[in-house]
Enzyme design. Structure first.
Site, PDB file in Angstrom:
ATOM      1  CE  LYS A  79     -39.116  -8.244  -5.546  1.00 52.76           C
ATOM      2  NZ  LYS A  79     -38.579  -7.502  -6.705  1.00 52.76           N
ATOM      3  CB  SER A 159     -35.794  -5.112  -5.006  1.00 51.66           C
ATOM      4  OG  SER A 159     -36.623  -5.488  -6.092  1.00 51.66           O
ATOM      5  CB  SER A 183     -35.454  -5.737  -8.965  1.00 50.43           C
ATOM      6  OG  SER A 183     -35.086  -4.642  -8.194  1.00 50.43           O
TER       7      SER A 183
HETATM    8  N1  GLN Z   1     -32.335  -0.962  -7.908  1.00 52.95           N
HETATM    9  C1  GLN Z   1     -33.354  -0.252  -8.635  1.00 52.95           C
HETATM   10  C2  GLN Z   1     -34.090   0.686  -7.729  1.00 52.95           C
HETATM   11  O1  GLN Z   1     -33.781   0.723  -6.573  1.00 52.95           O
HETATM   12  C3  GLN Z   1     -34.276  -1.222  -9.322  1.00 52.95           C
HETATM   13  C4  GLN Z   1     -35.302  -1.782  -8.455  1.00 52.95           C
HETATM   14  C5  GLN Z   1     -36.202  -2.725  -9.165  1.00 52.95           C
HETATM   15  O2  GLN Z   1     -35.939  -3.119 -10.296  1.00 52.95           O
HETATM   16  N2  GLN Z   1     -37.295  -3.037  -8.511  1.00 52.95           N
HETATM   17  O3  GLN Z   1     -34.970   1.396  -8.147  1.00 52.95           O
END
Ligand code: GLN
Length: 494
Positions: A79, A159, A183
């Site tokens: 990532k 994400s 995410s």
């Molecule tokens: N979807 C969540 C957010 O936008 C989690 C993001 C994540 O876990 N990095 O904060």
């Protein structure tokens, strides 16, 4: 023989040791797959030359059969939130521009030390803020999943959208992700693969671009549970460079996959029957309970009374920490710089130009909840509720060994059909954020399909540092669900 890009990480490991193919052949097959699947936009940066060099070094070791490392010659993707020395690291934001870190994150260093091969850096929501991969400055990632006879393109979730798309499409044997509020688990469920968020502190955060430091945790995205066990063993370590990294020894998770869960107590939290839970997901949950019961587990309804406060608590604490972490992108130290007449103007112009809309929204919410006058009402209150959520889990784990829930309230949505207001989008995380707030590990296992043929996942939560236990329950679910076999049938029957 199965195509090299269809092997699991463990199968590829065994194939290399048994000389069925070389690390260079394996890597080359994945490089070609990356080229073939470029339309998915999973990779931001491809590193084929580096990959082939690393594979060659592994082949030399494999030939001598000495000093073989646990991930020798296995090509993986990272990532683009993990700093990789001298290789562009973007966090999918314009503000980091062409930033090339001068150091390597501990997690990626652990992977290279174990012999893994770097294929490239994977797309994500900007600064890991999102649930759809639609906020990346490098464009959306497209899920490899489609509904037959239908042109709609689906989001891979976020994400870690690039990370899951690459595994699902076969353009990496496994990938890394990060999970601040879901995410790893949410996109894993959307893409029909396995995603593990370890206990907070299990993997070092050193060299990972920070989003919300008290919640961020790295973890693996893989084709099956065994691969997740192998990856986590390598990614996890105590690291003096991260003060919150745990000193607890890292077990051999693969050895803990006994498949025996007889008498294990499984908690079913009644508060997770949230509004908007898709009926198909509810049915899958019931099916999951049956699968575990037939494997000898005992099912018990439990209560996690503060669940309904988890999402609002998260969306105060995560932006608060993000607003502080993102203060460092000022046009002076990293990446993009938009010159101005004064220093203040340089800051303003750089940040206005460099950050996307969602990131700006988080920074504004974060500075608001931390500002004098609102701090007690929002930030402090949220910290107190976070403690109550943690205590809910502590109480629950006195009665049960693991908790079973769905991973997401819905299946993946089509690009263009995503919720238009941020709050509905935030609902994606309703079942995953409690684990981050409590710091406990969570695993998503692909378990079924919607009637249209999109993947759905089940989530297993466990007490801190019991990744081995949740992986073993996941292993049992995986065998019962036969997801891969059904996916194959689905593809060949249409
Ligand atoms: N979807 C969540 C957010 O936008 C989690 C993001 C994540 O876990 N990095 O904060």
């Amino acid at each position: 023989m199965t195509k090299l890009t269809e092997l699991t990480l463990c199968e590829a490991r065994d194939g290399l040791v048994n000389k069925q193919f070389s690390a260079q052949e394996l890597t080359q097959a994945h490089i070609e797959k990356i080229e073939e699947t470029r339309a998915l936009n999973a990779y931001i940066t491809e590193t084929p030359d580096i990959a082939l060099k690393m594979a060659q070094a592994s082949d030399e070791k494999l030939a001598k059969k000495e000093e073989l490392r646990p991930l020798e010659g296995l090509p993986i993707g990272i990532k683009d939130l993990f700093c990789t020395k001298d290789i562009r690291t973007t966090a999918a934001s314009k503000i980091l521009d062409d930033y090339k870190p001068q150091y390597e994150s501990t997690v990626t260093q652990n992977l290279w030390d174990a012999g893994a091969v770097l294929l490239g850096k994977l797309n994500l929501d900007e600064f890991a803020m999102g649930s759809s991969n639609l906020t990346s400055a490098y464009g959306p990632v497209i899920s490899p999943w489609k509904i037959e006879g239908n042109d709609r393109q689906f989001v891979p979730g976020g994400s870690s959208g690039g990370s899951v798309a690459a595994v699902a499409a076969g353009s990496a044997l496994a990938t890394t992700g990060t999970d601040t509020g879901g995410s790893i688990r949410q996109p894993a469920a959307f893409a029909g693969i396995v995603g593990l968020k370890p206990t907070y502190g299990r993997c070092s955060r050193y060299g990972i671009v920070a989003f919300a430091s008290s919640l961020d945790q790295a973890g693996p995205l893989t084709k099956d549970v065994r691969d997740a066990a192998l990856m986590l063993k390598i990614m996890a370590s105590h690291d003096p460079k991260d003060a919150t990294s745990a000193t607890i020894p890292v077990p051999d998770f693969e050895k803990l996959l006994s498949g025996n869960i007889s008498k294990l107590k499984i908690g079913i939290p009644k508060e997770y029957r949230v509004e908007g839970l898709n009926p198909e997901i509810d049915a899958l949950w019931a099916q999951g309970i049956e699968w575990l019961k037939s494997a000898g587990a005992e099912i018990q309804e439990i209560s996690l009374p503060h669940t309904k406060y988890a999402l609002p608590t998260y969306y105060i604490l995560a932006p608060a920490e993000a607003s502080s972490n993102l203060a460092r992108y000022d046009g002076v130290r990293f990446g993009l710089r938009v010159p101005g007449q004064t220093l203040d103007e340089l800051y303003e112009l750089t940040r206005a130009e460099g950050f996307g809309k969602e990131v700006k929204r988080r920074i504004m919410i974060g500075t608001y909840v931390l500002s004098a006058g609102y701090y007690d009402a929002y930030y402090l209150k949220a910290q107190k509720i976070r403690r109550l959520i943690q205590q809910d889990f502590e109480e629950a784990f006195k009665k049960v060994d693991v908790i079973l829930t769905p991973t997401t309230p819905t299946a993946a949505f089509a690009i263009g059909e995503e919720p238009k207001d941020p709050v509905t989008m935030y609902m994606n995380d309703v079942l995953t954020v409690p684990a981050n707030l409590a710091g406990i590990p969570g695993l998503s296992v692909p378990a079924s399909f919607t009637k249209e043929g999109l993947p759905l996942g089940l989530q297993i939560l466990g007490p801190a540092f019991e990744e081995g236990r949740i992986l073993n329950v996941g292993y049992v679910l995986e065998q019962a669900a036969q997801f891969k076999e059904k996916a194959l049938k689905l593809r060949t029957s249409t």
